[in-house]
Enzyme design. Sequence first.
Site, PDB file in Angstrom:
ATOM      1  N   ASP A 110       4.418  -3.689   1.921  1.00 27.45           N
ATOM      2  CA  ASP A 110       4.649  -3.933   0.689  1.00 27.45           C
ATOM      3  C   ASP A 110       4.537  -5.261   0.149  1.00 27.45           C
ATOM      4  O   ASP A 110       4.940  -6.287   1.064  1.00 27.45           O
ATOM      5  CB  ASP A 110       5.758  -3.178   0.241  1.00 27.45           C
ATOM      6  N   ASN A 119      -1.504   6.717  -3.540  1.00 30.40           N
ATOM      7  CA  ASN A 119      -2.282   5.172  -4.048  1.00 30.40           C
ATOM      8  C   ASN A 119      -3.584   5.657  -4.585  1.00 30.40           C
ATOM      9  O   ASN A 119      -4.099   4.749  -4.987  1.00 30.40           O
ATOM     10  CB  ASN A 119      -2.526   4.385  -2.714  1.00 30.40           C
TER      11      ASN A 119
HETATM   12  C1  FPP Z   1       1.046  -2.384  -0.980  1.00 29.73           C
HETATM   13  O1  FPP Z   1       1.467  -3.419  -1.719  1.00 29.73           O
HETATM   14  C2  FPP Z   1       0.215  -2.236  -0.084  1.00 29.73           C
HETATM   15  C3  FPP Z   1      -0.894  -1.340   0.069  1.00 29.73           C
HETATM   16  C4  FPP Z   1      -0.550  -0.072  -1.090  1.00 29.73           C
HETATM   17  C5  FPP Z   1      -1.908  -1.275   0.940  1.00 29.73           C
HETATM   18  C6  FPP Z   1      -1.752  -2.019   2.071  1.00 29.73           C
HETATM   19  C7  FPP Z   1      -3.136  -2.465   2.708  1.00 29.73           C
HETATM   20  C8  FPP Z   1      -3.370  -3.568   3.279  1.00 29.73           C
HETATM   21  C9  FPP Z   1      -2.236  -4.287   3.923  1.00 29.73           C
HETATM   22  C10 FPP Z   1      -4.855  -3.955   3.716  1.00 29.73           C
HETATM   23  C11 FPP Z   1      -5.862  -2.978   4.266  1.00 29.73           C
HETATM   24  C12 FPP Z   1      -5.457  -2.294   5.336  1.00 29.73           C
HETATM   25  C13 FPP Z   1      -5.732  -2.485   6.759  1.00 29.73           C
HETATM   26  C14 FPP Z   1      -5.268  -1.513   7.817  1.00 29.73           C
HETATM   27  C15 FPP Z   1      -6.757  -3.284   7.196  1.00 29.73           C
HETATM   28  P1  FPP Z   1       1.305  -3.281  -3.314  1.00 29.73           P
HETATM   29  O2  FPP Z   1       0.019  -3.351  -3.567  1.00 29.73           O
HETATM   30  O3  FPP Z   1       2.247  -2.175  -3.599  1.00 29.73           O
HETATM   31  O4  FPP Z   1       2.281  -4.566  -3.591  1.00 29.73           O
HETATM   32  P2  FPP Z   1       3.077  -4.864  -4.917  1.00 29.73           P
HETATM   33  O5  FPP Z   1       4.332  -3.720  -4.655  1.00 29.73           O
HETATM   34  O6  FPP Z   1       3.540  -5.984  -4.779  1.00 29.73           O
HETATM   35  O7  FPP Z   1       2.432  -4.377  -6.138  1.00 29.73           O
END
Ligand code: FPP
Length: 227
Positions: free
Chosen positions: A5, A53
């Site tokens: 996250d 998501n």
């Molecule tokens: C949460 O951060 C993260 C995600 C919803 C996606 C995770 C994806 C990756 C790390 C990249 C792609 C994956 C791979 C396996 C290559 P958020 O967007 O909720 O962050 P925030 O809470 O700060 O808004």
Amino acid sequence: GIIMDGNGRWAELRGERREAGHKAGSAAVRRIVRACRRLGLEALTLYAFSEQNWSRPSGEVEALMGLLTEFLVSERGEILENDIRLVAIGDLSRLPEAVREVLDPLRKASSENQKMTLALALSYGGREEIAAAARELAIEAAAGRLDPATITVDTLGARLPSLSVGDPDLIIRTGGEFRISNFLLYGAAYAELAFLDRLWPDFTEEDLFAAIASYQRRERRFGLVGK
Ligand code: FPP
């Protein structure tokens, strides 16, 4: 298991679009998968995309699917060379064709690999996973192929793809929030938890080592009494 996250906030702090945070987040994925393999961990499950998501803005969903495809293409060689078995958990039928086209051959090509299992949770939800297993059991019971009285914690657990690598020992969440967000719910029953302030794109090998060292100092009692 890792709940990755903080990508969005990482980007916002730099005045960039959220997609830039996911790009930096995928660099962190590469770094941490390598570190786990070097450490000799048996299994790593990454929460890459939750069932929930899908409700994000379509541009962000597309960017995430693009990064995932890019990751699978660029890491294919290294995954195979390093004897890593790549599996995916979640409702894979919802993934775009372009992702399936690179994901499925890599799952197949790596299926006999032994050193580490890398499980990508994609379109995954812990409640959805449990509901799917319950549905499966109910269908078998209704068809007379299963005696409902034989359903136990273990027989239900055996139907959960996320537990094919065993129960998670340690679940790490980056990004400063204190919740599980529908990740590995059933397996998390006795998992040790580590909630870290670090935003996922900033998560380093040292952060991983520190979390594992903290895990090693804990006493896991599984509901029993101590030593
Ligand atoms: C949460 O951060 C993260 C995600 C919803 C996606 C995770 C994806 C990756 C790390 C990249 C792609 C994956 C791979 C396996 C290559 P958020 O967007 O909720 O962050 P925030 O809470 O700060 O808004």
